[in-house]
Design an enzyme around this catalytic site. Structure first.
Site, PDB file in Angstrom:
ATOM      1  CB  CYS A   2      -1.306   0.574   1.300  1.00 35.33           C
ATOM      2  SG  CYS A   2      -0.642   1.161   2.622  1.00 35.33           S
ATOM      3  NE  ARG A  27       4.222   0.986  -1.332  1.00 34.43           N
ATOM      4  CZ  ARG A  27       4.944   1.355  -0.937  1.00 34.43           C
ATOM      5  NH1 ARG A  27       6.486   1.232  -1.976  1.00 34.43           N
ATOM      6  NH2 ARG A  27       5.584   0.592   0.064  1.00 34.43           N
ATOM      7  CD1 TRP A  75      -2.373  -5.315  -3.495  1.00 33.56           C
ATOM      8  CD2 TRP A  75      -0.884  -6.625  -1.543  1.00 33.56           C
ATOM      9  NE1 TRP A  75      -1.875  -7.092  -3.678  1.00 33.56           N
ATOM     10  CE2 TRP A  75      -1.227  -7.618  -2.357  1.00 33.56           C
ATOM     11  CE3 TRP A  75      -0.888  -6.834  -0.507  1.00 33.56           C
ATOM     12  CZ2 TRP A  75      -0.681  -9.146  -2.170  1.00 33.56           C
ATOM     13  CZ3 TRP A  75      -0.971  -7.727  -0.381  1.00 33.56           C
ATOM     14  CH2 TRP A  75      -0.605  -8.855  -0.867  1.00 33.56           C
ATOM     15  CG  ASN A 101       2.886  -0.179   4.092  1.00 31.56           C
ATOM     16  OD1 ASN A 101       3.854   0.071   3.870  1.00 31.56           O
ATOM     17  ND2 ASN A 101       1.887  -1.197   3.502  1.00 31.56           N
ATOM     18  N   GLY A 102       0.981  -2.298   6.528  1.00 34.74           N
ATOM     19  CA  GLY A 102       1.619  -3.173   7.085  1.00 34.74           C
ATOM     20  C   GLY A 102       0.916  -3.904   7.495  1.00 34.74           C
ATOM     21  CD  GLU A 481      12.764 -11.965 -14.653  1.00 35.46           C
ATOM     22  OE1 GLU A 481      12.105 -13.031 -13.538  1.00 35.46           O
ATOM     23  OE2 GLU A 481      11.823 -10.536 -14.955  1.00 35.46           O
ATOM     24  CE  LYS A 485       9.131  -9.987 -15.877  1.00 34.91           C
ATOM     25  NZ  LYS A 485       9.348  -9.212 -14.538  1.00 34.91           N
ATOM     26  CD  GLU A 488       5.808 -10.287 -13.061  1.00 31.91           C
ATOM     27  OE1 GLU A 488       5.774 -10.303 -11.133  1.00 31.91           O
ATOM     28  OE2 GLU A 488       7.074 -10.072 -13.737  1.00 31.91           O
ATOM     29  CG  HIS A 504      13.499 -37.052 -16.988  1.00 34.24           C
ATOM     30  ND1 HIS A 504      13.690 -37.985 -16.911  1.00 34.24           N
ATOM     31  CD2 HIS A 504      14.367 -35.740 -17.035  1.00 34.24           C
ATOM     32  CE1 HIS A 504      15.191 -37.909 -17.507  1.00 34.24           C
ATOM     33  NE2 HIS A 504      15.844 -37.207 -17.599  1.00 34.24           N
ATOM     34  CE  LYS A 603       9.104  -1.859  -8.454  1.00 33.66           C
ATOM     35  NZ  LYS A 603       9.399  -2.442 -10.262  1.00 33.66           N
TER      36      LYS A 603
END
Ligand code: GLU
Length: 608
Positions: A2, A27, A75, A101-102, A481, A485, A488, A504, A603
């Site tokens: 957030c 955020r 968030w 935030n948290g 990666e 990318k 997401e 396999h 983020k």
């Protein structure tokens, strides 16, 4: 995770709060809200949805009068995104307002204590306990009340608090969640990150844990938990607001992709002097470096993938065994560390909660910690024995591109530096490596020139249900990666496999038309990759391959080939990844996804 902002000053607060929140939306963006004191009462406006919904609701801030306010873009961790769960939260009388935030880890206990005391809760959040607890302890003095209340809170928090009875000030505090203070003649600010205050000031205080700030229009005082005044140094921001704005691009992500040649150059160049690699910031002695017995790389998400590449490069060049660990696993798995173990932590924000916990654990167990961080003065930077900054500038898009590339550049520099100190490479070899490193920015530029081609391929394949990435060795790390990318930001199910592992079991997932991206940039492994491409083609896959220019025979196996210039195998990851970033970007754009703010993500992951 957030974004928090706060303002007290000569100007109308609400438009400034909205503007600040717009810089912090990366955020968290599931809901937003503001609380502004109008001289008589604290007015709270908040709602589920993007900031735009709130902004429309309050006419760009014009419908809220007052010069003192706090704002939040959320968030959600506790309680679904909804109007009522949005911040700010208030006490029942509406005389206090709080943004947070948290996570308040002991909120259940506090909630039941407060409920027993007769307090009624409206939301499902952990944050609401802060508003009621503040009310419970309030003695007319915000600072004293905050100190008393903070003693009862467990967990992580950055808080901004308003009180109707103290209409000239705001109280803020941080513990394990980021918060900075912006200072200006016309007023003062709090914010979760610097871009929010940059249009108004370049002078900031970087707060430490448990520092409590009292902000008034004419000044800011920082206290410790014993109410003693702390003298803070003003930190001058030397980058421009334009680096935190889109500058004509449709999305931050593509802007940041394009910025990579410069970001990599800014990260490498200052560390090369007279044909030598120089890390002025490194205080690890040569003896210590020569004696390192083991390196752990701890990181999360894309930074973890940098660690995977780092393992290949570090082991290859320094012959020191390297283990790469997800920070969220490392912190709980009782790792075997000693003073000759170096822990390298990688984090763009420097606030990644799991990585912070991992470095604390590493230090507790006696290891030295070196961090690779983008945000100056962040928690990880401050708590590490050594910090190497990536000079990527602010990265706003949730999906990392330029931070990833600059972290990778540091890995090359660090591996070469350690190898040189250990006497494993001589001046001549070092000079050759430096030439290769200097080549990265122009070659990345060349990769970016494939943009239109990649947009075309993305437009042809964005409807894929599944996309697979294959690679061997260092290409496998890049495949991971590329796959992250893509998934997401485009929500396409995608997996990366070590190409030799495919047979396999996972090859059963390949069917007619399955889109496969095969990385075949390593000369030594090229023939093996050709065979793996053949295997998936035989089962109906459509293959887009990435290979070096001179390996033209790949055209006989793959449907589409993208070339990277012939270069040293060690630097191919820096080039191949650019193609994958651009491809993912255009797939997400073709699907109409919100590229910069993918669903459920934020983020800077400041919660566990
Ligand atoms: N834990 C709080 C909530 O869920 C704050 C989350 C955040 O940092 O955005 O509302």
């Amino acid at each position: 995770m957030c974004g928090i902002v706060g303002y007290v000053g000569k100007e109308s607060a609400a438009p400034i709060l909205l503007d600040g929140l717009s810089k912090l939306e990366y955020r968290g963006y599931d809901s937003a809200g503001v609380a502004v004191f109008d001289g008589d009462r604290i007015n709270v406006e908040k709602c589920k949805g993007r900031l735009k919904v709130l902004s429309d609701k309050i006419d760009g801030g014009n419908s809220l009068k007052g010069n003192l306010g706090i704002g939040h873009t959320r968030w959600a961790t506790h309680g679904a995104p909804s109007d009522v769960n949005s911040h700010p939260h208030t006490n029942e009388k509406g005389t206090f307002a709080v943004v947070h935030n948290g996570i308040i880890e002991n909120y259940i206990k506090l909630r039941s204590y407060l409920t027993d005391m007769g307090y009624n809760f409206k939301s499902d959040t952990d944050t609401e306990v802060v508003a009621h607890l503040f009310d419970h302890y309030f003695n007319g003095d915000m600072l004293e009340t905050a100190i008393k209340m903070l003693g009862k809170l467990e967990g992580s928090y950055a808080l901004g608090i308003l009180s109707k009875d103290n209409p000239d000030r705001m109280i803020a505090v941080r513990k394990d969640s980021p918060l900075i203070v912006g200072l200006s003649e016309d007023g003062n600010f709090i914010a979760s990150d610097i871009p929010a205050v940059l249009p108004y000031t370049r002078d900031v205080y970087l707060l430490e844990d448990n520092e409590i700030v009292e902000l008034r229009q004419d000044g800011v005082t920082v206290y410790d938990m014993d109410k003693r005044i702390i003298k803070k140094d003003v930190f001058k921001i030397n980058w421009d607001i334009s680096s935190a704005e889109k500058g004509g691009y449709e999305h931050f992500m593509i802007k940041e992709i394009m910025e990579q040649p410069k970001a990599i150059k800014d990260t490498i160049s200052p560390r090369i002097k007279d044909d030598k690699i120089v890390f002025e910031e490194l205080t690890l002695s040569k003896e210590y470096i020569r004696d390192i017995k083991k390196i752990f790389i701890v990181a999360c998400g894309s930074a973890y993938h940098v660690g995977m590449v780092g393992k290949y490069i570090l082991e290859d060049m320094t012959r020191i065994p390297v283990e790469v660990d997800l920070a969220s696993e490392f912190r709980y798995r009782n790792p075997i560390l000693s003073p000759d173990t170096l822990v390298i932590a990688i984090s763009q924000s420097g606030e990644t909660a799991d990585t912070i916990a991992a470095i604390r654990e590493a230090k507790r167990l006696g290891a030295k910690v070196l961090s690779i961080v983008n945000v100056v003065g962040s928690t990880i930077a401050r708590e590490s024995d050594n910090v190497i900054y990536t000079w990527a500038g602010p990265e706003i898009a949730v999906a990392t591109t330029k931070a990833y590339s600059t972290q990778l550049a540091i890995m090359y520099l660090l591996s070469s530096h350690f190898a040189y100190i250990k006497g494993l490479i001589d001046d001549c070899k070092l000079s050759e490596i430096i030439k290769n490193l200097d080549l990265i920015p122009p070659l990345v530029e060349k990769m970016i020139s494939n943009k239109d081609k990649l947009q075309y391929y993305a437009s042809k394949n964005f409807n894929s249900k599944n996309i697979f990435f294959l690679g061997r060795g260092i290409d496998y790390a890049i495949a991971l990666e590329g796959s992250l990318k893509l998934k997401e930001i485009s929500y396409i199910n995608s997996e990366a496999y070590a190409a030799g592992e495919l047979k396999h079991g996972t090859i059963s997932l390949i069917e007619d038309g399955t889109f496969v991206i095969a990385l075949a940039t390593q000369d030594r492994l090229f023939p093996k990759m050709l065979s793996n491409i053949k295997e998936v083609k035989t089962r109906g896959a459509k293959v887009m391959a990435i290979a070096k220019e001179s390996n033209k025979e790949i055209e006989q196996e793959a449907d589409i080939v993208l070339y990277i210039p012939d270069c040293d195998d060690l630097i191919t990851p820096s080039l191949a990844v650019i193609l994958l970033q651009i491809f993912s970007y255009y797939v997400a754009v073709s699907k109409g996804c919100d590229v910069d703010k993918p669903r459920n993500l934020a983020k800077s992951v400041t919660v566990e």
